[in-house]
Design an enzyme around this catalytic site. Structure first.
Site, PDB file in Angstrom:
ATOM      1  N   THR A 186       0.789  -1.218   0.118  1.00 43.72           N
ATOM      2  CA  THR A 186      -0.053  -0.095   0.064  1.00 43.72           C
ATOM      3  C   THR A 186       0.929   1.333  -0.085  1.00 43.72           C
ATOM      4  O   THR A 186       0.692   2.194  -0.681  1.00 43.72           O
ATOM      5  CB  THR A 186      -0.892  -0.123   1.246  1.00 43.72           C
ATOM      6  OG1 THR A 186      -1.460  -1.085   1.334  1.00 43.72           O
ATOM      7  CG2 THR A 186      -1.851   1.273   1.331  1.00 43.72           C
ATOM      8  N   VAL A 187       1.881   1.315   0.940  1.00 43.77           N
ATOM      9  CA  VAL A 187       2.528   2.571   1.271  1.00 43.77           C
ATOM     10  C   VAL A 187       3.694   2.698   0.160  1.00 43.77           C
ATOM     11  O   VAL A 187       3.930   3.800  -0.529  1.00 43.77           O
ATOM     12  CB  VAL A 187       3.258   2.746   2.613  1.00 43.77           C
ATOM     13  CG1 VAL A 187       4.232   4.018   2.739  1.00 43.77           C
ATOM     14  CG2 VAL A 187       1.885   2.693   3.754  1.00 43.77           C
ATOM     15  N   LYS A 237       5.696   2.272  12.189  1.00 43.51           N
ATOM     16  CA  LYS A 237       5.240   2.918  13.721  1.00 43.51           C
ATOM     17  C   LYS A 237       5.798   2.170  14.752  1.00 43.51           C
ATOM     18  O   LYS A 237       6.264   2.180  15.928  1.00 43.51           O
ATOM     19  CB  LYS A 237       3.711   3.401  13.798  1.00 43.51           C
ATOM     20  CG  LYS A 237       2.855   2.091  13.721  1.00 43.51           C
ATOM     21  CD  LYS A 237       1.735   2.365  13.069  1.00 43.51           C
ATOM     22  CE  LYS A 237       1.010   1.030  12.727  1.00 43.51           C
ATOM     23  NZ  LYS A 237       0.064   1.460  11.642  1.00 43.51           N
ATOM     24  N   GLU A 254       7.812  10.748   9.372  1.00 41.06           N
ATOM     25  CA  GLU A 254       6.806  11.316   9.648  1.00 41.06           C
ATOM     26  C   GLU A 254       5.361  10.573   9.218  1.00 41.06           C
ATOM     27  O   GLU A 254       4.443  10.610   9.961  1.00 41.06           O
ATOM     28  CB  GLU A 254       6.734  12.579   8.528  1.00 41.06           C
ATOM     29  CG  GLU A 254       5.238  13.454   8.444  1.00 41.06           C
ATOM     30  CD  GLU A 254       5.145  14.320   9.548  1.00 41.06           C
ATOM     31  OE1 GLU A 254       5.634  15.056   9.910  1.00 41.06           O
ATOM     32  OE2 GLU A 254       3.941  13.846  10.165  1.00 41.06           O
ATOM     33  N   VAL A 267       3.077   8.084  12.111  1.00 41.52           N
ATOM     34  CA  VAL A 267       1.853   8.413  12.953  1.00 41.52           C
ATOM     35  C   VAL A 267       1.045   9.502  12.050  1.00 41.52           C
ATOM     36  O   VAL A 267       1.305  10.464  11.513  1.00 41.52           O
ATOM     37  CB  VAL A 267       2.450   9.210  14.168  1.00 41.52           C
ATOM     38  CG1 VAL A 267       1.130   9.310  14.943  1.00 41.52           C
ATOM     39  CG2 VAL A 267       3.481   8.613  14.852  1.00 41.52           C
ATOM     40  N   GLY A 317     -11.423  -3.978   4.389  1.00 40.09           N
ATOM     41  CA  GLY A 317      -9.994  -3.503   4.330  1.00 40.09           C
ATOM     42  C   GLY A 317      -9.560  -2.520   5.537  1.00 40.09           C
ATOM     43  O   GLY A 317      -8.446  -2.307   5.560  1.00 40.09           O
ATOM     44  N   GLU A 362      -7.305  -5.446   9.947  1.00 43.65           N
ATOM     45  CA  GLU A 362      -6.543  -6.799   9.712  1.00 43.65           C
ATOM     46  C   GLU A 362      -7.318  -8.169  10.026  1.00 43.65           C
ATOM     47  O   GLU A 362      -8.193  -7.890  10.955  1.00 43.65           O
ATOM     48  CB  GLU A 362      -5.140  -6.684  10.224  1.00 43.65           C
ATOM     49  CG  GLU A 362      -4.336  -5.564   9.337  1.00 43.65           C
ATOM     50  CD  GLU A 362      -3.053  -5.228  10.181  1.00 43.65           C
ATOM     51  OE1 GLU A 362      -2.496  -6.433  10.641  1.00 43.65           O
ATOM     52  OE2 GLU A 362      -2.495  -4.377  10.143  1.00 43.65           O
ATOM     53  N   LYS A 397       1.765   4.679  18.696  1.00 45.98           N
ATOM     54  CA  LYS A 397       1.938   6.178  18.082  1.00 45.98           C
ATOM     55  C   LYS A 397       2.039   7.039  19.003  1.00 45.98           C
ATOM     56  O   LYS A 397       2.749   7.984  19.181  1.00 45.98           O
ATOM     57  CB  LYS A 397       0.658   6.274  17.127  1.00 45.98           C
ATOM     58  CG  LYS A 397       0.647   5.282  16.017  1.00 45.98           C
ATOM     59  CD  LYS A 397      -0.749   5.570  15.398  1.00 45.98           C
ATOM     60  CE  LYS A 397      -0.805   4.623  14.084  1.00 45.98           C
ATOM     61  NZ  LYS A 397      -2.089   4.346  13.513  1.00 45.98           N
TER      62      LYS A 397
END
Ligand SMILES: NC(=O)c1ccc[n+]([C@@H]2O[C@H](COP(=O)([O-])OP(=O)(O)OC[C@H]3O[C@@H](n4cnc5c(N)ncnc54)[C@H](OP(=O)(O)O)[C@@H]3O)[C@@H](O)[C@H]2O)c1
Length: 428
Positions: A12-13, A104, A128, A131, A186, A189, A204
């Site tokens: 995803t990221v 995180k 960055e 969180v 989604g 999890e 966080k």
């Protein structure tokens, strides 16, 4: 001039980051003097279907293809979890590479170790995205607000629990049904424990509190309570009281005494945090000079999180150009004591009792003996022979509420003290 990036992870990221860095390459070159290009991308499964915009020739499943490449100066870690992400980050730092991460869990649990190695080597670690997804939180607390003594952090920093509680509030669903829906969409999890038991928010909070209060805060310093025991009736009673239930992460600094908690909390509808719904996140910050601030936005998602990751890459490239990347600094220079929450809160308590004459008088006497006055009482018949009582107290410290609950549990006619939550004050 170009600068090579190695991206660990293309989920995803990672995928969002690769695409956004590519789209903004020209702008980044204008701003920093460096044109970033992704040289290699680490994945687990080379055969997996990915966006057609990902150049498959860059994929590798061998981490050391990236870590040992001397041309790659910047590692972007988006694998997640502790291992192998921790090892790869430490190996990258020891090879003199800068690191940008969205992780995180790793920063909360191993941040001290990772930042020390980076400091020793003279490289940077930026996080960055760890969180609040797209919401700038680390940067403002670390840079723009440093002229302040920050006294309060309060936030909704876990999108999964916020989605579940919003569903419960809007549809009257029970917790299990709202969780199943979050999983189907989604937002949660397959194993949701870290979110619903409050651990994700606690991790966080340790990151945010360490930065805001300039002192190292550990996960064990946070008192954590999740939302598994919140029922549709709690959410409905909260509405009757003019509130919503949110999983609130809060950190306070009272003259160097820190208190850190994650717990379900009643938030009055007039409070700005009451309107942070579904997967949105928000953080309320109080600084002695700035006053009250609220940061709000998308706490997760591919492009929202990539926005934060690529923002970090741009800051890093600017520092490299200025020749200050990785200059040693100690932001956590204060020693502060972590103490139990000493603040006074109104409390919501729900308990079930035998529906018999005189029971309420006995309960009222217990409250009176404990010196705790009731502000509101709701009495509901739940089923034959059993009544449910909800009391909102006047403001008291949390430990007095705990003592009262112990006393209530001893009363023969009290069947169960089912739920206790603080009620957030509108203003202090
Ligand atoms: N998702 C969000 O919205 C969000 C928001 C903020 C922060 N974060 C953080 O960002 C990080 C990544 O999250 P994500 O949602 O992008 O995860 P994800 O979708 O599961 O992606 C993880 C990626 O890492 C790769 N990977 C996993 N284990 C690996 C291993 N042992 N060796 C090599 N590659 C491995 C996977 O490869 P394959 O593709 O081959 O499976 C996948 O590409 C986490 O730390 C998360 O907490 C996520």
């Amino acid at each position: 001039m170009t600068i090579a990036l190695g991206v660990l992870g293309c989920g995803t990221v990672g995928q969002g980051t690769v695409l956004l860095a590519h789209r903004r390459a020209e702008k980044i070159q204008h701003l920093t003097g460096f044109r970033p290009y992704v040289k290699r991308i680490l994945v687990r499964d080379l055969e997996k279907t990915r966006s057609p915009e990902i150049d498959r020739s860059k994929l590798t499943n061998q981490a050391y293809d990236i870590l040992d490449d001397p041309e790659i100066q910047v590692i972007v870690e988006t694998i997640g979890g502790i291992e192998p992400a921790r090892t790869y980050i430490l190996e990258a730092l020891r090879r003199g590479k800068h690191v940008v991460t969205a992780n995180k869990d790793l920063i909360a649990l191993y941040g001290t170790e990772i930042l020390k190695v980076a400091n020793d080597v003279g490289v940077e670690v930026l996080y960055e995205a760890a969180v609040g997804g797209a919401i700038p939180l680390v940067g403002p607390l670390q840079e723009n607000l440093t002229a302040n003594e920050v006294t309060d952090l309060k936030g909704i920093i876990n999108g999964t629990t916020n989605f579940i509680l919003t569903q419960m509030s809007e549809t009257g669903a029970e917790f299990a049904d709202a969780l199943a829906e979050a999983q189907a969409l989604g937002y949660a999890e397959a194993d949701p424990s870290s979110d619903i038991d409050g651990l994700d928010a606690a991790r966080k909070l340790t990151i945010l509190a360490s930065i805001a209060f300039h002192a190292r805060v550990e996960l064990a310093d946070v008192q954590v309570e999740g939302i598994r025991h919140i029922t549709a009736r709690d959410v409905q009673y909260a509405r009757e009281l003019g509130c919503v239930v949110k999983l609130l992460a809060s950190g306070t600094d009272r003259n160097g005494r820190l208190s850190l908690r994650v717990r379900p909390t009643l938030i009055p509808l007039a409070h700005p945090l009451a309107h942070v719904s579904n997967s949105y996140n928000a953080l309320f910050v109080r600084g002695d000079a700035a006053g009250d601030l609220m940061f709000f936005g998308r706490g997760a998602g591919s492009m929202p999180t990539a926005s934060a990751v690529v923002g970090d890459i741009i800051s890093l490239l600017r520092n490299i150009r200025l020749g200050v990347a990785g200059s040693p600094e100690n932001r956590l220079y204060l020693q502060k004591r972590v103490v139990p929450d000493e603040m006074l809160y109104q409390h919501y308590v729900r308990f079930s009792v035998s529906d018999k004459p005189g029971v309420f008088a006995r309960i009222a006497q217990l409250f009176g003996d404990a010196g705790i006055s009731m502000e509101t009482v709701l009495q509901k018949r739940v089923e034959q022979g059993q009544a449910e009582i909800v009391v909102v107290t006047h403001s008291i410290p949390a430990h007095r509420m705990d003592e009262l609950c112990d006393a209530l549990a001893q009363v023969q006619q009290v069947q169960k003290v089912a739920c206790v939550m603080p009620l957030e004050a509108l203003s202090e």
